[in-house]
Design a protein around this motif. Structure first.
Motif, PDB file in Angstrom:
ATOM      1  N   ASP A 103       0.810  -1.215   0.000  1.00  0.00           N
ATOM      2  CA  ASP A 103       0.000   0.000   0.000  1.00  0.00           C
ATOM      3  C   ASP A 103       0.843   1.265   0.000  1.00  0.00           C
ATOM      4  OD1 ASP A 103       0.980  -0.570   2.507  1.00  0.00           O
ATOM      5  OD2 ASP A 103      -0.648   0.481   3.536  1.00  0.00           O
ATOM      6  N   LEU A 104       2.173   1.145   0.082  1.00  0.00           N
ATOM      7  CA  LEU A 104       3.026   2.334   0.115  1.00  0.00           C
ATOM      8  C   LEU A 104       2.940   3.159  -1.163  1.00  0.00           C
ATOM      9  CD1 LEU A 104       5.016   4.041   1.632  1.00  0.00           C
ATOM     10  CD2 LEU A 104       6.860   2.539   0.889  1.00  0.00           C
ATOM     11  N   PRO A 105       2.944   2.552  -2.385  1.00  0.00           N
ATOM     12  CA  PRO A 105       2.795   3.399  -3.589  1.00  0.00           C
ATOM     13  C   PRO A 105       1.496   4.192  -3.627  1.00  0.00           C
ATOM     14  CG  PRO A 105       3.636   1.231  -4.181  1.00  0.00           C
ATOM     15  CD  PRO A 105       3.238   1.157  -2.742  1.00  0.00           C
ATOM     16  N   GLU A 106       0.456   3.721  -2.927  1.00  0.00           N
ATOM     17  CA  GLU A 106      -0.804   4.469  -2.898  1.00  0.00           C
ATOM     18  C   GLU A 106      -0.715   5.696  -2.004  1.00  0.00           C
ATOM     19  OE1 GLU A 106      -3.759   1.738  -1.662  1.00  0.00           O
ATOM     20  OE2 GLU A 106      -3.497   0.375  -3.382  1.00  0.00           O
ATOM     21  N   VAL A 107       0.219   5.673  -1.043  1.00  0.00           N
ATOM     22  CA  VAL A 107       0.389   6.826  -0.160  1.00  0.00           C
ATOM     23  C   VAL A 107       1.045   7.981  -0.898  1.00  0.00           C
ATOM     24  CG1 VAL A 107       1.504   7.619   1.969  1.00  0.00           C
ATOM     25  CG2 VAL A 107       0.488   5.337   1.858  1.00  0.00           C
ATOM     26  N   VAL A 108       2.003   7.651  -1.781  1.00  0.00           N
ATOM     27  CA  VAL A 108       2.727   8.672  -2.541  1.00  0.00           C
ATOM     28  C   VAL A 108       1.868   9.109  -3.721  1.00  0.00           C
ATOM     29  CG1 VAL A 108       4.830   9.180  -3.817  1.00  0.00           C
ATOM     30  CG2 VAL A 108       4.916   7.666  -1.828  1.00  0.00           C
ATOM     31  N   LYS A 109       1.586  10.383  -3.801  1.00  0.00           N
ATOM     32  CA  LYS A 109       0.672  10.886  -4.831  1.00  0.00           C
ATOM     33  C   LYS A 109       1.389  11.555  -5.999  1.00  0.00           C
ATOM     34  CE  LYS A 109      -2.918   9.638  -2.456  1.00  0.00           C
ATOM     35  NZ  LYS A 109      -3.775   8.511  -2.916  1.00  0.00           N
ATOM     36  N   ASN A 110       2.489  12.240  -5.741  1.00  0.00           N
ATOM     37  CA  ASN A 110       3.133  13.052  -6.779  1.00  0.00           C
ATOM     38  C   ASN A 110       4.372  12.406  -7.378  1.00  0.00           C
ATOM     39  OD1 ASN A 110       1.327  15.370  -6.249  1.00  0.00           O
ATOM     40  ND2 ASN A 110       2.431  15.482  -4.308  1.00  0.00           N
ATOM     41  N   SER A 111       5.102  11.647  -6.593  1.00  0.00           N
ATOM     42  CA  SER A 111       6.361  11.067  -7.033  1.00  0.00           C
ATOM     43  C   SER A 111       6.167   9.643  -7.520  1.00  0.00           C
ATOM     44  CB  SER A 111       7.388  11.081  -5.894  1.00  0.00           C
ATOM     45  OG  SER A 111       7.519  12.375  -5.352  1.00  0.00           O
ATOM     46  N   LYS A 112       7.177   9.159  -8.216  1.00  0.00           N
ATOM     47  CA  LYS A 112       7.209   7.760  -8.628  1.00  0.00           C
ATOM     48  C   LYS A 112       7.915   6.960  -7.555  1.00  0.00           C
ATOM     49  CE  LYS A 112       8.585   4.703 -12.412  1.00  0.00           C
ATOM     50  NZ  LYS A 112       9.249   4.612 -13.733  1.00  0.00           N
ATOM     51  N   GLU A 150       8.478  21.247  -3.295  1.00  0.00           N
ATOM     52  CA  GLU A 150       7.537  21.162  -2.173  1.00  0.00           C
ATOM     53  C   GLU A 150       6.645  19.936  -2.295  1.00  0.00           C
ATOM     54  OE1 GLU A 150       5.515  24.859  -2.340  1.00  0.00           O
ATOM     55  OE2 GLU A 150       7.214  26.035  -1.545  1.00  0.00           O
ATOM     56  N   LEU A 151       6.293  19.554  -3.530  1.00  0.00           N
ATOM     57  CA  LEU A 151       5.500  18.340  -3.712  1.00  0.00           C
ATOM     58  C   LEU A 151       6.294  17.098  -3.313  1.00  0.00           C
ATOM     59  CD1 LEU A 151       3.776  19.067  -7.155  1.00  0.00           C
ATOM     60  CD2 LEU A 151       2.748  19.181  -4.877  1.00  0.00           C
ATOM     61  N   LEU A 152       7.572  17.097  -3.663  1.00  0.00           N
ATOM     62  CA  LEU A 152       8.404  15.962  -3.275  1.00  0.00           C
ATOM     63  C   LEU A 152       8.567  15.887  -1.764  1.00  0.00           C
ATOM     64  CD1 LEU A 152      10.181  13.600  -4.098  1.00  0.00           C
ATOM     65  CD2 LEU A 152      12.076  15.194  -4.436  1.00  0.00           C
ATOM     66  N   GLN A 153       8.697  17.038  -1.120  1.00  0.00           N
ATOM     67  CA  GLN A 153       8.807  17.055   0.337  1.00  0.00           C
ATOM     68  C   GLN A 153       7.522  16.529   0.990  1.00  0.00           C
ATOM     69  OE1 GLN A 153      11.519  17.958   2.525  1.00  0.00           O
ATOM     70  NE2 GLN A 153      10.061  16.863   3.805  1.00  0.00           N
ATOM     71  N   LYS A 154       6.371  16.844   0.411  1.00  0.00           N
ATOM     72  CA  LYS A 154       5.109  16.320   0.939  1.00  0.00           C
ATOM     73  C   LYS A 154       5.058  14.802   0.849  1.00  0.00           C
ATOM     74  CE  LYS A 154       2.290  20.431  -0.049  1.00  0.00           C
ATOM     75  NZ  LYS A 154       1.129  20.955  -0.824  1.00  0.00           N
ATOM     76  N   ASP A 155       5.572  14.249  -0.276  1.00  0.00           N
ATOM     77  CA  ASP A 155       5.590  12.796  -0.403  1.00  0.00           C
ATOM     78  C   ASP A 155       6.530  12.164   0.614  1.00  0.00           C
ATOM     79  OD1 ASP A 155       3.761  12.830  -2.434  1.00  0.00           O
ATOM     80  OD2 ASP A 155       5.242  12.795  -4.042  1.00  0.00           O
ATOM     81  N   VAL A 156       7.657  12.836   0.871  1.00  0.00           N
ATOM     82  CA  VAL A 156       8.580  12.322   1.887  1.00  0.00           C
ATOM     83  C   VAL A 156       7.918  12.324   3.252  1.00  0.00           C
ATOM     84  CG1 VAL A 156      10.781  12.739   3.054  1.00  0.00           C
ATOM     85  CG2 VAL A 156      10.626  13.008   0.581  1.00  0.00           C
ATOM     86  N   ASN A 157       7.157  13.367   3.542  1.00  0.00           N
ATOM     87  CA  ASN A 157       6.448  13.424   4.825  1.00  0.00           C
ATOM     88  C   ASN A 157       5.386  12.330   4.926  1.00  0.00           C
ATOM     89  OD1 ASN A 157       7.989  15.683   5.462  1.00  0.00           O
ATOM     90  ND2 ASN A 157       6.427  17.115   4.731  1.00  0.00           N
ATOM     91  N   LYS A 158       4.706  12.060   3.814  1.00  0.00           N
ATOM     92  CA  LYS A 158       3.694  11.009   3.829  1.00  0.00           C
ATOM     93  C   LYS A 158       4.329   9.643   4.062  1.00  0.00           C
ATOM     94  CE  LYS A 158       0.446  13.413   0.773  1.00  0.00           C
ATOM     95  NZ  LYS A 158      -0.233  13.411  -0.550  1.00  0.00           N
TER      96      LYS A 158
END
Length: 300
Positions: free
Chosen positions: A4-13, A34-42
């Motif tokens: 389920d981890l790829p479903e958490v990341v929305k913007n990055s591959k 900033e979008l990449l940082q959001k994915d890292v936080n997720k």
């Protein structure tokens, strides 16, 4: 557990392999950072939720760009700054330059030689040839073929450095099977020794790995849209005669050896020869393997 981890990341591959995770995103301006940082936080929140904590000291950041002044942004993981590395070599991966590529091949040979010496010392009391081959394939050949479709050398000197490691083992295996060491004064050809002990040279195996990867992509057994988009079919024009059959796939033309002998170019060139013998879209895996090795070993 991590499906389920790829479903958490929305913007990055998101790329997953064993316990490794990579996040990739094309950065054009600060908003992409900033979008990449959001994915890292997720990803960090997902890890805390599932009690899977990241070791921030082993996390690294690298940027690929042709700009003289690429955009650099400070990323954080669990309130710790992610260290930035400047070259792929710092990550332990081979960079496509002459110096670092040579170092990468040397490192592979050192590890393979060390493991080969260990195998030859430990199999003195083992009489089973199957066990001997299994040990070599697991401990030595894995180093010689790990990710070979990416760093496969087209220069003869680098290919010979890898082949001589396997040739040393096959000569030892020939001695075990037939009681004669195939060296001076016998001087048996290397291909003869390989055939007698049931092995193929590493160059043929690397070429087969390339065409097999494209074969699985075309048959839908693997998913890689980026590579699949680079495979283009030839559409014959109306004036082409029936006796003149164009190749199945378009082979990129390059003015330099670096592009002419690139992995994708070699794979498409070999795949065109295979398509002349069988239909790769309906054939079985066994038929494809047998035909591929015949083309690579005798007609390539």
């Amino acid at each position: 557990m991590i499906n389920d981890l790829p479903e958490v990341v929305k913007n990055s591959k998101c790329l997953l392999f064993a316990d490794d995770l990579k996040l990739l995103l094309a950065v054009k301006d600060k908003s992409d950072c900033e979008l990449l940082q959001k994915d890292v936080n997720k990803v960090a929140d997902w890890g805390e939720k599932n009690n899977l904590f990241f070791n921030t000291t082993k996390c690294s950041l690298i940027s690929f760009s042709r700009n003289k002044r690429p955009l650099h942004y400070n990323y954080f993981l669990v309130n710790a700054a992610i260290k930035r590395v400047e070259t792929v070599r710092d990550l332990g991966v081979c960079l496509n330059t002459q110096l670092t590529f040579r170092d990468h091949i040397i490192n592979i040979c050192k590890k393979a030689y060390r493991n080969l010496g260990f195998v030859l010392r430990r199999i003195e009391g083992i009489n089973s040839i199957y066990v001997v081959k299994t040990l070599f394939n697991a401990l030595v050949r894995t180093h010689l073929e790990n990710n070979a479709i990416i760093w496969a050398p087209h220069e003869t000197k680098y290919s010979f450095m890898l082949e001589r490691i396997q040739n040393k083992f096959t000569r030892f295996l020939y001695l075990r099977l037939y009681g004669v060491y195939p060296f001076y004064p016998l001087m048996y050809p290397t291909l003869f020794v390989l055939g007698m002990v049931g092995y193929n040279n590493l160059a043929s195996r690397r070429k087969f790995a390339l065409v097999s990867y494209l074969f699985k992509l075309l048959r839908g057994k693997l998913l890689n849209p980026g590579v699949l988009a680079e495979i283009k079919l030839n559409v014959p024009a109306n004036f082409v005669l029936r006796r003149r059959q164009p190749p199945m796939f378009v082979v990129p033309y390059g003015r330099t050896n670096l592009l002419n002998k690139a992995p994708m170019t070699q794979a498409l060139r070999t795949l065109n020869k295979i398509c002349e013998q069988i239909d790769i879209f309906i054939c079985t895996v066994t038929e494809f393997t047998r035909t591929s090795y015949y083309i690579i070993c005798y007609n390539d």
